[in-house]
Design a protein around this motif. Structure first.
Motif, short mmCIF file in Angstrom:
data_model
loop_
_atom_site.label_atom_id
_atom_site.label_comp_id
_atom_site.label_asym_id
_atom_site.label_seq_id
_atom_site.Cartn_x
_atom_site.Cartn_y
_atom_site.Cartn_z
N GLN A 124 11.37 -17.19 9.97
CA GLN A 124 12.48 -17.39 10.25
C GLN A 124 13.60 -17.12 8.83
O GLN A 124 14.54 -16.38 8.85
N GLN A 125 13.10 -18.09 7.98
CA GLN A 125 13.88 -18.04 6.73
C GLN A 125 13.99 -16.72 6.12
O GLN A 125 14.98 -16.10 5.54
N VAL A 126 12.83 -16.12 5.91
CA VAL A 126 12.72 -14.67 5.32
C VAL A 126 13.27 -13.79 6.23
O VAL A 126 14.43 -12.74 5.80
N PHE A 127 13.21 -13.70 7.57
CA PHE A 127 13.59 -12.73 8.27
C PHE A 127 15.27 -12.75 8.66
O PHE A 127 15.98 -11.78 8.49
N ASP A 128 15.73 -13.90 8.64
CA ASP A 128 17.00 -14.04 9.05
C ASP A 128 17.78 -13.67 7.68
O ASP A 128 18.89 -12.98 7.58
N ALA A 129 17.30 -14.01 6.56
CA ALA A 129 17.85 -13.37 5.21
C ALA A 129 17.90 -12.03 5.06
O ALA A 129 19.00 -11.39 4.59
N ILE A 130 16.82 -11.48 5.69
CA ILE A 130 16.66 -9.70 5.59
C ILE A 130 17.99 -9.30 6.82
O ILE A 130 18.70 -8.38 6.24
N CYS A 131 17.85 -9.94 8.03
CA CYS A 131 18.94 -9.35 8.62
C CYS A 131 20.40 -9.58 8.35
O CYS A 131 21.35 -8.82 8.21
N ALA A 132 20.67 -10.89 7.82
CA ALA A 132 21.88 -10.87 7.09
C ALA A 132 22.16 -10.13 6.05
O ALA A 132 23.41 -9.62 5.62
N GLU A 133 21.27 -9.82 5.04
CA GLU A 133 21.61 -8.91 4.12
C GLU A 133 22.19 -7.54 4.60
O GLU A 133 22.93 -6.69 4.07
N HIS A 134 21.41 -6.95 5.55
CA HIS A 134 21.67 -5.73 6.10
C HIS A 134 22.73 -5.77 7.47
O HIS A 134 23.11 -4.65 7.70
N ALA A 154 11.13 -3.76 14.24
CA ALA A 154 11.27 -4.83 15.35
C ALA A 154 12.25 -4.83 16.08
O ALA A 154 12.41 -4.98 17.48
N ILE A 155 13.50 -4.36 15.34
CA ILE A 155 14.72 -4.14 16.13
C ILE A 155 14.74 -3.04 16.89
O ILE A 155 15.07 -2.87 18.23
N ASP A 156 14.25 -1.87 16.43
CA ASP A 156 14.41 -0.62 17.03
C ASP A 156 13.15 -0.34 18.21
O ASP A 156 13.43 0.17 19.24
N TYR A 157 12.22 -0.87 17.49
CA TYR A 157 10.70 -0.39 18.54
C TYR A 157 10.42 -1.45 19.40
O TYR A 157 9.96 -1.33 20.64
N PHE A 158 10.83 -2.71 19.21
CA PHE A 158 10.28 -3.97 20.03
C PHE A 158 11.61 -4.70 20.51
O PHE A 158 11.40 -5.95 20.80
N GLY A 159 12.58 -4.21 20.41
CA GLY A 159 13.86 -4.81 21.14
C GLY A 159 14.41 -6.00 20.65
O GLY A 159 14.89 -6.99 21.31
N GLY A 160 14.31 -6.12 18.98
CA GLY A 160 14.68 -7.16 18.24
C GLY A 160 13.77 -8.28 18.41
O GLY A 160 14.16 -9.56 18.15
N ASN A 161 12.43 -8.25 19.15
CA ASN A 161 11.58 -9.33 19.12
C ASN A 161 10.72 -9.36 18.39
O ASN A 161 10.08 -8.29 17.77
N ALA A 162 10.12 -10.44 17.58
CA ALA A 162 8.98 -10.74 16.95
C ALA A 162 7.80 -11.42 17.71
O ALA A 162 8.36 -12.63 18.23
N SER A 197 11.97 -5.33 4.92
CA SER A 197 13.02 -4.90 5.42
C SER A 197 12.66 -4.00 6.59
O SER A 197 13.36 -3.79 7.71
N GLU A 198 11.93 -3.00 6.02
CA GLU A 198 11.55 -1.65 7.35
C GLU A 198 10.67 -2.35 8.52
O GLU A 198 11.05 -1.85 9.63
N ARG A 199 9.96 -3.37 8.48
CA ARG A 199 9.25 -4.03 9.31
C ARG A 199 10.41 -4.72 10.40
O ARG A 199 10.15 -4.71 11.61
N VAL A 200 11.39 -5.36 9.71
CA VAL A 200 12.29 -5.99 10.43
C VAL A 200 13.14 -4.71 11.37
O VAL A 200 13.32 -5.09 12.59
N ALA A 230 0.78 -1.21 -0.24
CA ALA A 230 -0.06 0.26 0.06
C ALA A 230 0.87 1.35 -0.12
O ALA A 230 1.93 1.28 0.42
N PRO A 231 0.36 2.15 -0.57
CA PRO A 231 1.09 3.63 -0.43
C PRO A 231 1.64 3.99 0.82
O PRO A 231 0.88 4.03 1.78
N GLY A 232 3.05 3.87 1.12
CA GLY A 232 3.48 4.18 2.36
C GLY A 232 3.65 3.44 3.43
O GLY A 232 3.98 3.53 4.37
N ASP A 233 3.24 2.17 2.95
CA ASP A 233 3.35 0.75 3.45
C ASP A 233 4.78 0.67 3.87
O ASP A 233 5.58 0.76 3.09
N LEU A 234 5.13 0.14 4.98
CA LEU A 234 6.63 -0.58 5.08
C LEU A 234 6.78 -1.67 4.32
O LEU A 234 6.08 -2.74 4.47
#
Length: 283
Positions: free
Chosen positions: A232-242, A179-187, A173-176, A166-170
Motif C-alpha cells: 500500500q505504501q508503494v502503490f499509494d505513492a505511485i497513484c498519488a504521483e500520477h 490494475a486500474i484499467d484491466y482489473f477495475g482498480g483492484n489488486a 507504475s505500469e503494473r498499477v 526484464a526486457p519489455g517487463d512492466l
C-alpha cells in the motif's frame, strides 16, 4: 554440463546465454513455433513443447544433467479464482511433474506466495516456515509443483518475490495502471505485506549459482539486508504521483507479512546486487 531450460522467456534466455558462455551445452523449449528461429541464438537446440507434455519433455531432455523449470503463469489468465485454478495447475504443477519424471536434478523457480501471510510470530520467515494459503490456486499449485521437484534428493526450489527489470517487463507504475484499467482498480494481494521485488538479472544469477554449486533443497532469494515498504505504501505513492485513484486491496493472494530471510542462500555465497526499485517512489 548439459542443461535443459523449460521455458525460454526472459529469464530462460538470459540463463541460457550465461550458461553457454561458461561452456555448458544448453537446450530449451518454447510453446510457440514462430519463436524457434529467434531463440536459436540463445541455445544449442530449441524444442517446441508444453510443460505438461511429459513424453515430449522426457525425450527432449534425455541427455540433460539438470533441468531448469522457468515457466510462469500469464497474469491476464488469472483474473478470477476459477481461471487461476486451471491456469496455475497446468503451467506449474504439470510442468514440474513432467520435469521431475524426466530428470533427477530439477531446479524450479517458485514463489514467496507459498508462505501465505507467514502465519503468526515476529521472527523472519525462513525456508522452515510452514507453507500456507492452501486454497488459493497461486499458492496451492506452487506448493504442489515444489513437492514434485523435492521428491528427489537432488531437487532444488528457489523461492522468489515479484520479478522486475526484464526486457519489455512492466514497470511498477505500469503494473498499477494495468490494475486500474484491466482489473477495475483492484489488486488481488494484501495491503500490508512488504513489497519484495527482485531484478531478473539477480534471478538468473541465483539459478546459475544453484547449478554451479549443486544446491539442493529450498532457498529464499531476495535482499537479505533490507526490509522493503508495504504494497500500500508503494502503490499509494505511485497513484498519488500520477493522479490515479488508489487501488483496492482484495487480499485474495496472501503475501508474507514480515521480513523474509535469505540467509541460507547468502551463506552459500550468493547475494542480490540490485537495490529495491521502489525506493524512488518513497523518497
Amino acid at each position: 554440463m548439459n542443461v535443459f531450460i523449460l521455458g525460454l522467456g526472459n529469464v530462460g534466455k538470459a540463463l541460457a546465454d550465461t550458461l553457454r558462455a561458461q561452456g555448458h551445452h544448453v537446450e530449451g523449449s518454447t510453446t510457440t513455433p514462430a519463436k524457434v528461429e529467434s531463440l536459436a541464438q540463445h541455445v544449442d537446440k530449441v524444442h517446441v513443447l508444453r510443460g505438461d507434455e511429459s513424453e515430449k519433455l522426457a525425450e527432449a531432455s534425455q541427455s540433460a544433467d539438470v533441468l531448469v523449470v522457468c515457466v510462469a503463469p500469464d497474469v491476464k489468465k488469472t483474473r478470477t479464482k476459477e481461471e487461476r485454478e486451471q491456469h496455475y495447475q497446468q503451467v506449474l504443477e504439470e510442468s514440474c511433474k513432467s520435469a521431475a519424471n524426466a530428470c533427477q536434478r530439477v531446479i524450479f523457480l517458485s514463489s514467496f506466495s507459498v508462505y501465505g501471510d507467514g502465519g503468526e510470530g515476529q521472527e523472519p520467515i525462513s525456508e522452515s516456515t510452514p507453507t500456507a494459503n492452501h486454497d488459493e490456486p497461486s499458492s496451492k499449485y506452487y506448493q504442489r509443483a515444489e513437492n514434485h521437484v523435492l521428491a528427489s534428493s537432488h531437487g532444488c526450489v528457489l523461492r522468489f518475490p515479484d520479478m522486475y527489470g526484464a526486457p519489455g517487463d512492466l514497470s511498477f507504475s505500469e503494473r498499477v495502471k494495468m490494475a486500474i484499467d484491466y482489473f477495475g482498480g483492484n489488486a488481488i494481494f494484501g495491503a500490508d505485506a512488504p513489497l519484495y521485488a527482485i531484478h531478473f538479472e539477480d534471478v538468473v544469477a541465483s539459478v546459475v549459482h544453484a547449478i554451479n554449486e549443486e544446491l539442493s533443497g529450498i532457498f529464499n532469494v531476495c535482499d537479505d539486508d533490507n526490509l522493503p515498504a508495504s504494497n500500500q505504501q508503494v502503490f499509494d505513492a505511485i497513484c498519488a504521483e500520477h493522479g490515479w485513484p488508489a487501488l483496492t486491496f482484495l487480499n485474495q493472494i496472501k503475501a508474507p507479512n514480515r521480513k523474509i530471510s535469505a540467509a541460507k542462500i547468502y551463506q552459500s555465497g550468493y547475494r542480490v546486487k540490485h537495490p529495491d526499485p521502489n525506493l524512488q517512489y518513497l523518497s
